[in-house]
Enzyme design. Sequence first.
Site, PDB file in Angstrom:
ATOM      1  N   SER A 129      68.413  31.000  70.572  1.00  0.00           N
ATOM      2  CA  SER A 129      68.396  30.602  71.887  1.00  0.00           C
ATOM      3  C   SER A 129      68.084  28.954  71.996  1.00  0.00           C
ATOM      4  CB  SER A 129      67.377  31.319  72.533  1.00  0.00           C
ATOM      5  OG  SER A 129      66.043  31.081  72.180  1.00  0.00           O
ATOM      6  N   GLU A 130      67.459  28.653  70.948  1.00  0.00           N
ATOM      7  CA  GLU A 130      67.191  27.215  71.016  1.00  0.00           C
ATOM      8  C   GLU A 130      67.407  26.523  69.687  1.00  0.00           C
ATOM      9  OE1 GLU A 130      64.328  25.363  74.269  1.00  0.00           O
ATOM     10  OE2 GLU A 130      63.577  27.539  73.744  1.00  0.00           O
ATOM     11  N   PHE A 172      72.802  39.697  67.755  1.00  0.00           N
ATOM     12  CA  PHE A 172      71.662  40.700  67.379  1.00  0.00           C
ATOM     13  C   PHE A 172      70.513  40.259  67.943  1.00  0.00           C
ATOM     14  CE2 PHE A 172      72.597  38.095  63.429  1.00  0.00           C
ATOM     15  CZ  PHE A 172      71.288  37.604  63.308  1.00  0.00           C
ATOM     16  N   TYR A 225      64.204  26.147  64.890  1.00  0.00           N
ATOM     17  CA  TYR A 225      64.147  26.820  63.397  1.00  0.00           C
ATOM     18  C   TYR A 225      64.469  26.089  62.244  1.00  0.00           C
ATOM     19  CZ  TYR A 225      63.825  31.152  66.375  1.00  0.00           C
ATOM     20  OH  TYR A 225      63.155  32.080  67.401  1.00  0.00           O
ATOM     21  N   ARG A 266      51.958  26.602  71.959  1.00  0.00           N
ATOM     22  CA  ARG A 266      51.573  25.685  71.257  1.00  0.00           C
ATOM     23  C   ARG A 266      50.004  26.012  70.956  1.00  0.00           C
ATOM     24  NH1 ARG A 266      53.967  23.476  75.346  1.00  0.00           N
ATOM     25  NH2 ARG A 266      52.101  24.154  76.939  1.00  0.00           N
ATOM     26  N   ARG A 267      50.039  27.375  70.406  1.00  0.00           N
ATOM     27  CA  ARG A 267      48.733  27.984  69.727  1.00  0.00           C
ATOM     28  C   ARG A 267      49.035  28.504  68.242  1.00  0.00           C
ATOM     29  NH1 ARG A 267      45.709  31.364  74.222  1.00  0.00           N
ATOM     30  NH2 ARG A 267      44.271  32.019  72.566  1.00  0.00           N
ATOM     31  N   GLY A 268      50.026  28.157  67.843  1.00  0.00           N
ATOM     32  CA  GLY A 268      50.678  28.535  66.531  1.00  0.00           C
ATOM     33  C   GLY A 268      51.028  30.026  66.348  1.00  0.00           C
ATOM     34  N   VAL A 274      57.492  34.022  72.433  1.00  0.00           N
ATOM     35  CA  VAL A 274      55.858  33.645  72.768  1.00  0.00           C
ATOM     36  C   VAL A 274      55.767  33.612  74.218  1.00  0.00           C
ATOM     37  CG1 VAL A 274      54.164  32.187  72.263  1.00  0.00           C
ATOM     38  CG2 VAL A 274      55.885  32.587  70.738  1.00  0.00           C
ATOM     39  N   LEU A 311      54.117  31.353  67.141  1.00  0.00           N
ATOM     40  CA  LEU A 311      55.450  31.308  66.590  1.00  0.00           C
ATOM     41  C   LEU A 311      55.463  31.089  64.885  1.00  0.00           C
ATOM     42  CD1 LEU A 311      58.529  31.661  66.631  1.00  0.00           C
ATOM     43  CD2 LEU A 311      58.760  29.161  67.222  1.00  0.00           C
TER      44      LEU A 311
END
Length: 411
Positions: free
Chosen positions: A118-119, A411, A123, A90-92, A84, A94
């Site tokens: 990555s973080e 991947f 998830y 912070r706008r939805g 993103v 993702l």
Amino acid sequence: MALEMRVLQADEWDVWYDHLELAFGGVPESRQERDLYRSLTEPGRSLGVWDGGTCVGSAGAFSFRLSVPGGALVPAAGVTMVGVAPTHRRRGVLTSMMRRQLDDVRAGGEPLAVLTASEPAIYGRFGYGTATYALSVAVDTTRVRLSLPPGTDEVRLRLVDPQKALPECEQVYAQLVARRPGMPARQPGWEQLAVLDPEAAREGASPLKCVVAERADGEVAGYARYRVRADWEPQGPEGKVEVADLDALDPAVTAALWRYLFELDLTSTVRAGRRPVDDPLLHLVSDIRRSRPSPRDSLHLRLVDLPAALEARTYAGPLDVVMEVEDAFCPWNEGRWRLVSDGRGDARCTRTADPAELELSVRELGSAYLGGITLSSLAAAGRVRELGPGALTAASRAFTSDVSPWLPHGF
């Protein structure tokens, strides 16, 4: 102007990928890497979020078949290229991409979705659980020796061009996939990822090298790909061997390849990342402390079609358990499920009104699915709750795998 999410068109790929590079720090990739990922991208499975003519969000998926306990290859969406723009956090964005993507995965009949994060904190709220770990080692080869199994000296090693040796190496890899959960069966084109070797990515190390191991009959039974990073100190050479891949079909070949890497001239350290947490190397080295093993999360897994996913794998023993599953993001998975297995490959998962014996979320099922993380360990952290006596022990044992699950490449 309202944001628009749509499936990627082929002629939008460069703009879409430019956005992805920006989201991951803005460092341009090499032309070779960019061209490879262009060829691997599945536009029909790739989403872009657009603010006018600007791409501000991206998410893609690869069509994988993932090995699971018992050796079956299960269709799985390999979630990738998620980013993103920093101007649109912070706008939805993702959440909307994850919602659309999982709906599409379900509609396409794939029981699983997998990703590398990555973080990793991101998830879990979308139902992904950490399903595999990867081990890195940094072995002081001036002080660590190898204990070699019988037959090691009979293995013949041959230094070859990595690109030319790809067909033989891929035959070895293909034989290993069913042996260990978590390994993707490589589709055409994916073999090129292993030999991608842009000069800019070497950071001063040598070009990629490949050594293959042959049995007495000349059959290739293993390989290692590596680079050498030359380094000199006042007292002498301190080069480092950086291992990219090492795959082998039997213990003697495994040991022969590691011995080769340990004994390269002018080097004193062998480094390897993304190894299985039960790598045989841990039992070959004379000093585990000076090998500095270090684990980190690797594959994150989500059950998209819960009953289909649970029926696709084999269990380590007979099992009959009723689970109350929470899944707010994919509510079709929520509810009470009875999982029955004979321990020999036949499993059935059906909805039931019977009293629940275990209570957990789909995230915990994702973590336990490949057999490397036990339900008992999750229960000790308060993430699985036993409601029926003995249910936790029985289910935890049945979900385990004889070998640790492993994702050999990203991947």
